[in-house]
Write a protein that holds these residues in place. Structure first.
Motif: not given
Length: 548
Positions: A323-327, A345-353, A355-358, A466-472
């Motif tokens: 949910a958080m990645t799709r959001m 990807n083909q299944a409609g999943l935000p794969i790079n999202g 990866l960023l979460t991980c 700083a990293v979590l907010i600054g990346l935005g």
């Protein structure tokens, strides 16, 4: 004007429409707001004095907070009632994007903490004690947590709906276990049990209002927030103006019962003046273990709670990761979110999202690896939630203040406080309290003040925020590079940046064997050097020629 038949048809449609009753809405909010672990965490921070804190929090914070959420949800019901849509509707597109980002970023420590809790819960459910995690190093604990991430990201797309149902059932079961604990703990006093916290008098429940107390307010706010998740359902009530306040009153009564009597019940089994050092990590299991001993059934209650906790948290983690990645990729808009993160990807999943979460979850785990013990890692991650989560909650009160500044522009079926000036000041009060709790929460807890470990946790708190907010704030610049050059970075740049990140991590791990005071300066220096290299690489154009 409508004909008689037309009016009858409209009345029939209105009668057949499915409405949410106010008790159901109250239960939905209750499940999102408070849990047994929340009571444990704050009992560890404040002892029996937390009872007074809960009373103050409920009347001065939870009631106005939930009623403000009700009005915002009613105003922005067409946008789904999400927090980012409230800010977007009152302050424009960019701030709406940044709110969505901070809301997502606040979820990172939460999912990491949830994954940690799954590992701890499995240890108790299988071994019947805390020996499983006691035998692990911090690195092993981090690897187990990352393994949990990988497993649940792999399975969530296949079993998403069943996991959502499982997490809902598990959530209700968790609250059932909490109510069971409170009732049975109080009943044990009538069976010859005694109160471990002595003396148990009025003075015992009054907290000491000092700097340490101020640093723990953020975790109290973290415990009671989440009410905004039920905002979209306000307009699905038959009469929101009359029924929604009833729902919130029921919510406050249930929360008051659980927090006040739950904290008192913990004082029956634990001496509030001498609490176990690992109470935040293992306190829930200790509590149900003590309850089983009181009723002479051994570890029965502990095993019931442990498996309930594991099933609920596992399902919740899988749903959250999806949910958080799709959001993130859907709610932030194309104007500010880079194309490579929105790629599916083909299944409609935000794969790079994913990866960023991980990657960011791994980064948070990496920051905690250098702490002395696994209990310190668990406590630090939990306290990090007490900083970032209240910080995001500030957006709610800011949006409410903007709405009440211009009420004609934002009509609503439900209005909290008819007087706009008074309502604005109530919103300002809630914003000020939450902002101060966020700032004071940056100071470390559960460690000796101004010790080497205290300074170390202060540094990693600041780095994590700083990293979590600054990346935005950086991602819109990356999006501009995509628009200008056709791609943000070339393959060579990506490889070089990933190598610089890897080398930075390896060097930081290498200095992990040094003394804590020296380690703070070395790790900060290495990370800063890595950031400088990343900036130098990212500044260059990906191609010699611009996009045609």
């Amino acid at each position: 004007m409508l004909s008689k038949q037309g009016r009858e048809k409209m009345d029939n449609l209105e009668n057949n429409r499915h409405y949410i009753s106010w008790p159901v809405l109250a239960m939905m909010a209750f499940v999102t707001v408070i849990g047994f672990d929340d009571i444990i965490y704050n009992f560890k921070n404040q002892g029996m004095g937390v009872i007074t804190s809960w009373v103050l929090m409920l009347f001065l914070y939870v009631i106005p907070y939930s009623l403000m959420v009700g009005q915002l949800g009613s105003i922005f019901n067409k946008e789904g009632g999400g927090l980012s849509s409230w800010i977007r509707g009152t302050n424009g597109e960019f701030l709406g994007y940044f709110t969505a980002w901070t809301y997502w970023a606040a979820s990172i420590p939460y999912v990491v903490d949830t994954a940690n809790s799954v590992v701890v819960g499995l240890g108790w459910a299988i071994k019947g004690s805390g020996k499983f995690q006691d035998t692990m190093s911090n690195g092993q604990f981090a690897l187990w947590t990352l393994l949990v991430f990988v497993v649940f990201i792999a399975i969530q797309s296949r079993f998403k709906r069943s996991l959502e149902l499982l997490s809902s059932i598990g959530g209700v079961a968790m609250f059932g276990m909490t109510v069971l604990f409170v009732i049975m703990a109080l009943s044990s006093l009538g069976m010859g049990g005694h109160i471990a916290t002595q003396p148990m008098n009025l003075g015992a429940i009054v907290p000491k209002f000092d700097l340490k107390y101020l640093t723990t307010v953020g975790l109290l706010i973290y415990a009671v927030n989440g009410c905004e998740l039920i905002a979209p359902f306000v307009t699905k009530m038959k009469n929101p103006r009359r029924e929604f306040p009833k729902s919130m009153l029921m919510l406050v009564v249930m929360t008051a019962f659980l927090t006040i009597f739950g904290s008192f019940s913990l004082g029956i089994f634990f001496d509030a003046h001498h609490l176990p050092y690992d109470l935040k990590m293992n306190g829930s299991y200790y509590a149900f273990q003590a309850l089983g001993q009181q009723y002479h059934v051994g570890n029965l209650f502990m095993y019931l709670f442990a498996w309930t906790e594991v099933i609920y948290l596992a399902a919740l983690l899988a749903v959250l990761l999806d949910a958080m990645t799709r959001m993130l990729v859907a709610d932030t808009g194309q104007k500010y979110m880079p194309r490579f993160l929105r790629k599916t990807n083909q299944a409609g999943l935000p794969i790079n999202g994913y990866l960023l979460t991980c990657f960011l979850s791994g980064f948070i785990l990496f920051l905690g690896v250098f702490l002395p013990e696994m209990n310190d890692v668990f406590n630090w991650l939990l306290n990090l939630n007490g900083i970032i989560s209240p910080g995001v909650t500030c957006w709610i009160f800011y949006a409410f203040m903007r709405v009440r500044k211009d009420p004609k522009r934002y009509p609503s079926q439900y209005v909290f406080i008819k007087n706009n000036k008074l309502a604005w000041w109530v919103g300002f009060w809630a914003l000020a309290v939450t902002a101060l709790a966020t700032v004071f929460g940056i100071a470390p807890q559960d460690v000796t003040e101004f010790s080497a470990l205290w300074w170390h946790e202060l540094v990693i708190n600041i780095v994590a925020i700083a990293v979590l907010i600054g990346l935005g704030g950086i991602l819109p610049l990356v999006t501009k590079r995509e628009e200008k050059y056709g791609t943000a970075f070339s393959k060579l740049q990506w490889i070089t940046m990933l190598l610089s990140v890897g080398i930075t991590i390896i060097l930081s791990v290498f200095v992990g064997s040094t003394q804590l005071a020296e380690r703070n300066l070395l790790v900060v220096g290495i990370v800063l050097l890595g950031l400088v290299i990343l900036c130098m690489i990212g500044w260059k154009k990906p191609y010699k020629n611009k996009k045609p």
